[in-house]
Design a protein around this motif. Structure first.
Motif, PDB file in Angstrom:
ATOM      1  N   TYR A  84      -7.311  -5.092   5.197  1.00 20.32           N
ATOM      2  CA  TYR A  84      -7.514  -4.724   3.797  1.00 20.32           C
ATOM      3  C   TYR A  84      -6.481  -3.671   3.369  1.00 20.32           C
ATOM      4  N   GLY A  85      -6.224  -2.698   4.236  1.00 17.49           N
ATOM      5  CA  GLY A  85      -5.246  -1.652   3.921  1.00 17.49           C
ATOM      6  C   GLY A  85      -3.872  -2.232   3.638  1.00 17.49           C
ATOM      7  N   HIS A  86      -3.468  -3.219   4.438  1.00 12.74           N
ATOM      8  CA  HIS A  86      -2.164  -3.836   4.197  1.00 12.74           C
ATOM      9  C   HIS A  86      -2.168  -4.624   2.888  1.00 12.74           C
ATOM     10  N   ALA A  87      -3.244  -5.350   2.616  1.00 15.64           N
ATOM     11  CA  ALA A  87      -3.331  -6.115   1.364  1.00 15.64           C
ATOM     12  C   ALA A  87      -3.277  -5.165   0.160  1.00 15.64           C
ATOM     13  N   LEU A  88      -3.945  -4.024   0.262  1.00 12.04           N
ATOM     14  CA  LEU A  88      -3.923  -3.035  -0.818  1.00 12.04           C
ATOM     15  C   LEU A  88      -2.524  -2.423  -0.955  1.00 12.04           C
ATOM     16  N   PHE A  89      -1.882  -2.122   0.171  1.00  9.72           N
ATOM     17  CA  PHE A  89      -0.511  -1.593   0.165  1.00  9.72           C
ATOM     18  C   PHE A  89       0.421  -2.542  -0.586  1.00  9.72           C
ATOM     19  N   MET A  90       0.311  -3.836  -0.297  1.00 10.34           N
ATOM     20  CA  MET A  90       1.168  -4.820  -0.964  1.00 10.34           C
ATOM     21  C   MET A  90       0.852  -4.905  -2.450  1.00 10.34           C
ATOM     22  N   LEU A  91      -0.427  -4.900  -2.791  1.00  8.78           N
ATOM     23  CA  LEU A  91      -0.822  -4.982  -4.192  1.00  8.78           C
ATOM     24  C   LEU A  91      -0.297  -3.783  -4.968  1.00  8.78           C
ATOM     25  N   LEU A  92      -0.448  -2.596  -4.402  1.00 10.67           N
ATOM     26  CA  LEU A  92       0.056  -1.393  -5.064  1.00 10.67           C
ATOM     27  C   LEU A  92       1.580  -1.417  -5.155  1.00 10.67           C
ATOM     28  N   GLY A  93       2.252  -1.921  -4.125  1.00 12.91           N
ATOM     29  CA  GLY A  93       3.706  -2.039  -4.165  1.00 12.91           C
ATOM     30  C   GLY A  93       4.161  -2.945  -5.297  1.00 12.91           C
ATOM     31  N   PHE A  94       3.477  -4.079  -5.458  1.00 12.81           N
ATOM     32  CA  PHE A  94       3.809  -4.972  -6.567  1.00 12.81           C
ATOM     33  C   PHE A  94       3.639  -4.248  -7.905  1.00 12.81           C
TER      34      PHE A  94
END
Length: 184
Positions: A84-94
């Motif tokens: 989940y942390g990685h998915a959130l990291f990617m979403l925030l990066g986008f």
């Protein structure tokens, strides 16, 4: 909106700090920030590729296909918090890097952003099940919507490639914008 409300929004130190950070990440720090973002994404994709190789190339049983990180820290790879942390990291990066992308680059970036939003939703669903200890569809383990039809390893490898492709196209157009004729 009243003048007092506008003033309180403008003087909020947290929102001002976030605006300043986004400005820096899309300005002076853009290139190194994007490089760090892409290195994290590349290592994550590498983990999925190693898992696929462990399964199909080495013939390991699915529960043992934990990637490189999972060989040293198997408990970490089984944690929904990490995924989940990685998915959130990617979403925030986008979201954070979106202002830098214009024209065709923005279109492709937004496609990747939309796909990542759904990928993030799937991981939020998995994390929620892990937290409340109640799985969907009477599954013995947390299950996402896509896992109804596809095994988790293959599904997440697919999701990551589906997000990576428009992201790479966006970055190509970001780096090499198409020539715009002045007569058009």
């Amino acid at each position: 909106m009243t003048t007092t409300t506008k003033r309180s929004i403008q003087s909020n130190p947290i929102s001002n700090g976030l605006r300043s950070l986004v400005y820096l990440l899309n300005g002076r720090w853009h290139k190194p920030a994007m490089q760090i973002f892409m290195v994290v994404i590349a290592f994550h994709l590498l983990e999925h590729l190693v898992q696929a190789y462990q399964l199909w190339g080495l013939g390991w049983p699915r529960p043992k296909c934990l990637g490189l990180l999972g060989l040293g820290f198997p408990w970490l790879m089984k944690s929904e918090w990490l995924h989940y942390g990685h998915a959130l990291f990617m979403l925030l990066g986008f979201a954070v890097f979106r202002p830098s992308f214009v024209g065709r680059a923005r279109l492709w970036w937004d496609i990747g952003f939309g796909l990542q939003f759904y990928h993030h939703f799937e991981h939020a669903l998995l994390l929620g099940q892990a937290i409340i200890h109640e799985n969907l569809f009477d599954s013995p383990v947390p299950i996402s919507i896509g896992q109804i039809w596809f095994p988790r390893l293959e599904l997440h490898l697919f999701y990551n490639f589906m997000i990576l492709v428009p992201m790479l196209i966006a970055m190509y157009y970001h780096r090499f914008p198409p020539y715009q004729s002045k007569n058009v």
